[in-house]
Design a protein around this motif. Sequence first.
Motif, PDB file in Angstrom:
ATOM      1  N   LEU C  20       0.855  -1.192   0.000  1.00  0.00           N
ATOM      2  CA  LEU C  20       0.000   0.000   0.000  1.00  0.00           C
ATOM      3  C   LEU C  20       0.888   1.238   0.000  1.00  0.00           C
ATOM      4  N   ASN C  94       4.546   9.850  -7.557  1.00  0.00           N
ATOM      5  CA  ASN C  94       3.479   8.917  -7.909  1.00  0.00           C
ATOM      6  C   ASN C  94       4.035   7.717  -8.648  1.00  0.00           C
ATOM      7  N   TYR C  96       4.827   3.740  -8.783  1.00  0.00           N
ATOM      8  CA  TYR C  96       4.352   2.499  -8.173  1.00  0.00           C
ATOM      9  C   TYR C  96       5.403   1.410  -8.167  1.00  0.00           C
ATOM     10  N   LEU C 100       4.723  -2.404  -6.894  1.00  0.00           N
ATOM     11  CA  LEU C 100       4.838  -3.566  -7.769  1.00  0.00           C
ATOM     12  C   LEU C 100       5.913  -4.517  -7.267  1.00  0.00           C
ATOM     13  N   CYS C 122      -2.846 -18.982  -6.435  1.00  0.00           N
ATOM     14  CA  CYS C 122      -3.101 -17.582  -6.104  1.00  0.00           C
ATOM     15  C   CYS C 122      -1.819 -16.772  -6.117  1.00  0.00           C
ATOM     16  N   THR C 125      -0.393 -16.252  -9.472  1.00  0.00           N
ATOM     17  CA  THR C 125      -1.055 -15.176 -10.209  1.00  0.00           C
ATOM     18  C   THR C 125      -0.546 -13.822  -9.750  1.00  0.00           C
ATOM     19  N   TYR C 129       1.457 -11.384 -12.428  1.00  0.00           N
ATOM     20  CA  TYR C 129       0.949 -10.091 -12.885  1.00  0.00           C
ATOM     21  C   TYR C 129       1.757  -8.956 -12.277  1.00  0.00           C
ATOM     22  N   GLY C 133       3.896  -6.072 -14.282  1.00  0.00           N
ATOM     23  CA  GLY C 133       3.884  -4.640 -14.003  1.00  0.00           C
ATOM     24  C   GLY C 133       5.279  -4.113 -13.764  1.00  0.00           C
ATOM     25  N   ILE C 136       7.258  -3.773 -17.060  1.00  0.00           N
ATOM     26  CA  ILE C 136       6.995  -2.692 -18.002  1.00  0.00           C
ATOM     27  C   ILE C 136       6.921  -1.344 -17.310  1.00  0.00           C
ATOM     28  N   ARG C 144       7.522  -2.937 -23.720  1.00  0.00           N
ATOM     29  CA  ARG C 144       6.073  -3.132 -23.675  1.00  0.00           C
ATOM     30  C   ARG C 144       5.619  -4.171 -24.675  1.00  0.00           C
ATOM     31  N   ARG C 148       3.988  -7.656 -23.664  1.00  0.00           N
ATOM     32  CA  ARG C 148       2.686  -8.133 -24.104  1.00  0.00           C
ATOM     33  C   ARG C 148       2.737  -9.627 -24.390  1.00  0.00           C
TER      34      ARG C 148
END
Lengths: 489, 497, 425
Positions: C20, C94, C96, C100, C122, C125, C129, C133, C136, C144, C148
């Motif tokens: 967070l 800002n 992330y 990530l 779980c 996954t 993901y 993140g 990229i 990118r 993909r």
Amino acid sequence: MKLLQVFLTDTHWAIILVLLPLAAAVLCFLFSRVASFIGVTTLFALLLSVVGLGWQMRETGVYHHAIGGWEAPLGIGLYADGLSLLMLAITALVGLGISIYATSYFKHQDAARFWPLWLLLLASLNALYLSADIFNLYITLELVGLAAVALASLTGGPDALAGAMRYLLTTLLGSLAYLLGVALLYHGYGSVDIAILATQAKSEPVLWVAFGLMGTGLALKMALVPLHFWLPATHANASAPVSALLSALVIKGAFYILLRLWLEIFAPHSGGAETLFGLLGSVAVIWGSLQALRQTRLKLLIAYSTVAQLGYLFIAFPLATIAGATVWIAVAYLALSHALAKAAMFLAAGNLIRFGGHDRIADLDRVVQRLPLTAGAFALAGVSIIGLPPSGGFVGKWLLLESALSQGRWDLVMVILLGSLLAAAYVFKVLGRTFTKAPVSHEAHAVPARMEWVALLLACGAILLGFLAPLIIPLMDIGNPFTISGGQP
Amino acid sequence: MNWDAWIPLLVVASSLLPGLVIFTLAEEQVRLRTALNLLGAFVKLALVSWMVWGVYNGHHFETRLPLLPNLEFVLRAGPLALLFVGLSTVLWLVTTIYAIGYLEGSPHRSRFFGFFSLCVTATVGVALSGNMITFLIFYELLTLATYPLLIHRGTEEARKAGHTYLVYTMIGGALLLLGTAWLYSLTGTLEFTPRGFLAGLGEEHRHALIIIFVLMIAGLGVKAAIVPLHGWLPLAMVAPAPVSALLHAVAVVKAGAFGIVRVVYDVFGVDFATGLGVMEPLAWLAGFTIIYGSLRALFQDDLKRRLAFSTISQVSYVVLGVAIAGPIATIGGVVHLVHQGLMKITLFFCAGNLAETLGIHKVSEMNGVGQRMPWTMAAFTVGAFGMIGAPPVAGFISKWYLGMGALEAGQNWVLLVLAGSSLLNAAYFLPILYAAWFKKTPSSWPHEHDFGRMETAWALLLPPLITAALALAAGLLATLPFSPLDWAKLISVREFY
Amino acid sequence: MSIADSLLWLAVCWPLLLALPALHKRLPLPQLLAMLPAVLLILFVVDNTLTVPWLLFGTSFSLDEQTRWLLAVIVALWLLVAMMLWRTKHPAPNNYLATLFLLTMSGNIGLILASDLVTFFCFSTLMSYGFYGLLIHGSNDAVRRAGRLYLICLIVADLALFEALLLVASNTEHLQFQLVQQVMSNVPTTDFYMAMVLGAFALKAGIWPFSLWLSTTFSATSSPKRLLLVSVPVAMALLGMLRWLPLGQYNFDAWGLILQSIGGVGILYVMFKFYAVRQIRLFPAYAAIAYSSLFIALLGIGLTYPSLWHDFHYLAYPYIAVLVISMVCLILLLGRVEHEHQPPETTLHGIKQLNIYLKQKFEDFIQWRNVQLHKLNALRHAAHQIVLQSLHVMHMQKLQRLMDRWSVRMMMAVMMGMLLIWLMI
């Protein structure tokens, strides 16, 4: 308490129901300044009287009274069973609504002419529902018709006058046909009393001809397709309260007679007339709805909707030969809810016209914002007309549909459903417009809150009917009006 | 006096009465209106919680009022009903908060909230209906209450969308009415009965019953947006965001799906329906809808439209679960009623936030929006992953049970459908997430409002966060008692098998 | 809940919580702080299992001797990457990156600790993901595009795994690894299950023929992320195979054969690429592919000979750990080469450069040492220098020649040997 009970059971409410409006009509004629006050008070009194009559009938069953003590073959008899009671009730209720509406609607001169005629009409209608013989029925029918014509011509515009003239001709023609039928029956069986005729009627030409004449006359008055030519012009051009009472009440009077005669006298000897009625009714539903959909003026739309809705009442005839009482209950229910809903619709239309000065559907923009109550009234009335649950219209259509299905009458099933869909189409054609944003602002005339509320309350009544079936249906059954009596088929 | 007999009626009334009062309020009475709305929502929540506890412990809540000769107006709180009522109640509360924020300062709010309450009333009524006629009443009421909400904006586009909506739903309603009336003429009863009430009918009615089934499913399928009856739904996205949210998550679409569950399980009975041979076509139809909806969603640039097609696809999960006709698949289908609701309402809230805060309506405008509105997009991300079926969001649980159920029933093609749908879901959701989080933020937004330190008004931000958290919790805590999954199992045991 | 249980719990959840932004922005060194429970876990806990019945379908984590070492290696890797990432970058407000990073790490740790299929799925996954993140984040278009491809592979792999999960769940209620391995070795759907699991993890590990994403992504991305790329997804996918496949239970001749051939072809492919490809930068990626291909081939043998697997299965975890370690070394080394020289033209050229670089480095090292030694003992220093220098020159020249001439042949020899073994078997 005891006293009240005695009072309720012993008073001749039926006589009051006829005489009170008659007297009031005279009073209104004499004291036109306070006509509105007299009128509304009378209507309240009428409503109370109907309640009293209902109480009485719940205690003692069918009401039967021979005026002056003269019994059937000679004297004039008053007779009330569940069907009459409900027709009286709905007349009083809708009449009260229309009266309150009229107090705001009519200005001085119009009011002075409206009230006596209207009260006279009420008196005749009440008498019609209470009559026990076919000749009295004729008299009251004629009175109703004449009063209605006079009311229709009230606004005085050329359109209204033309409509009223046309109405006058048809109503006279209808009454005449009916009178001929009465004459034939009297000649054939020596009586005009319904109960006596019921026991004596036989399947023979004289009965058939009489039925043909009476049926045609009444169908003319009810604007059954193809005899509906006069209705849209008349109903659409009259003033709002008059349109409402014509559509909601006057037509029901003719239907009441037809239903009564059918049930008591003609049903066993119909000779296939019910099929014809069913056919014409179906055509009326479809044709009327399609016509309504085509209209660009609101009041015409509503008037054609009346033509369509009356078709439902005729669809019942072929079904009733097997299903009997259920179907007649459905029909009575449809008639009741149509009376409330259609009155509400016409009154709402009156508000819109008062507000915007026109009733072109395409220009009804933003009405919802300006007259939310009126739009609400129209919508709720529309719900009942379409037959969406929960509403009186739904109850009626459900019962009708149920009978049609259990008899495998798929043609009628389709007509009923199609009619509902078309009704939805024309109702929402209007409602869809009312939400849009108008680029031009209308010249708005204020609409008194009373007029809006009356329309809304009547529409709510039509919706409420949907929940009141368990209360109303037992009332309808007082005196078993829907069991077919009469001689051997 | 036995209160249990009146609680279902009170639940319905708890949104009806505030709604009716709100209609009469003036536009300026914001506080009173808000208070009434929230009061109704909390009272309903309390009542529903009470019923949930009661039903769990075997109590019986039923309101019976006479309606027609031989037919009664029945509201009964069985487990299945409570699942849907619970969903509606919670989401109503959340959506009300959202709508208050969303519509702040816009005209005709009294009208809006009035119809909004009516809409929820109808939904709750649909859920609690104890027989088909009561169901029909509320089902039609739902149609009517939603229409003014749909065309609330009053534009020409809205009017046309409303028109299409009516054409579809009215015809659907007529078909349902026909089916219901026909059924009644055959059986003489319409009471929802666990495992159906048609088992006693003879073989000679077989064809009639098949047609009735088709009629009813067609009537309900219009609202559930089963292809080819889905045409109204993508147009309906012209409605304001709270309406779309409620429409897609709870009210209209779900009412259709819920109706299908009712018809299959409590009218026909799943075994009887399987015997009629109607379940397999229904399953195929649902499978087709799932794929078709996803395929169409791929090509939409308008965010809400994309979500609308996604709804078409997702709601058919419910139908599929029912149509596979096995206990496990049913759990998956029924629980997806709730899960899809939570996830989809989150997505719609977020879409509304984007539109309201930044004026973003299209996917192509969403580049870098995650930097500007991180909380909103975080909620959106949860929702989107849930739709894809990624663990541990709620959608995973539904998919799990659907897949297991399909294997159990030997319908392996369903696995393919599920896989294809997940793939397509990923294909249309992940690019959005990618654009929002990783693409460059543009120098200016189409139509930006300033909310100070917050990324948007708190009333707009809180609801999606709550629903996203609920969607996560429904997945993570699925095995706990009173979780949607647990409740769906209870339903399956008590009502279906 | 005992301390060990809490540590297991915290090792996974603490990084997740720190992800967070509101939290990790207020803490000093959040990336390192997040690893604290995991480090403590490695240091102080041996053999512990934690069952959380209320989470999902019943979640369980366990730590035994083997996972402990793997975890240690992985945590060390993350530590390294964290240091590299936050040394070179100064995150914008800002940004992330930290979120990530922490998400991916938490997924990775959870994945290793998971002891049932759903938990594994779980966290897999989450890790995948999250890693996408991370990959990229703040990158250019090439990354990118490559990302993909990775994403598509990921989605397809997850779908296959989900199907496999369903197959398991429809056969047994308990999803613990050991139980699943027993159950799934002998049910009608075993073959389908194996296909799904193998396909999924082959995609995730970038094993031939699914190796394209690995090399493409590798060539596009930057150094610290490369470290993660060749170790985290690849190693974890290999771990997944160990966990999911019914190894050592039953004799799967066909599957064994298939795996061995895939492994063999994979190695051949790597050799081919090794020649054809023009960038030495890709060397680690191909090395990773070769590594995992070899692993697959070994797994194939294990499937064919359950008894063999029984005897040697304990080597599998170290194998994965070694993969991670060696990849890290390789990339760091190459990173230095790139850092100090122009990017080489071809592989061979590159290897030459590598040799030269190694030589230089070695010289540097020696020099440095020599200086030290010189300080200690000038006299002995001279003698030593002469000896060492000569030795070193000889050695390096030999090595260089060997690399120039023999690298290909050596590879061929290994391959041929493998083929031979395989055929003999």
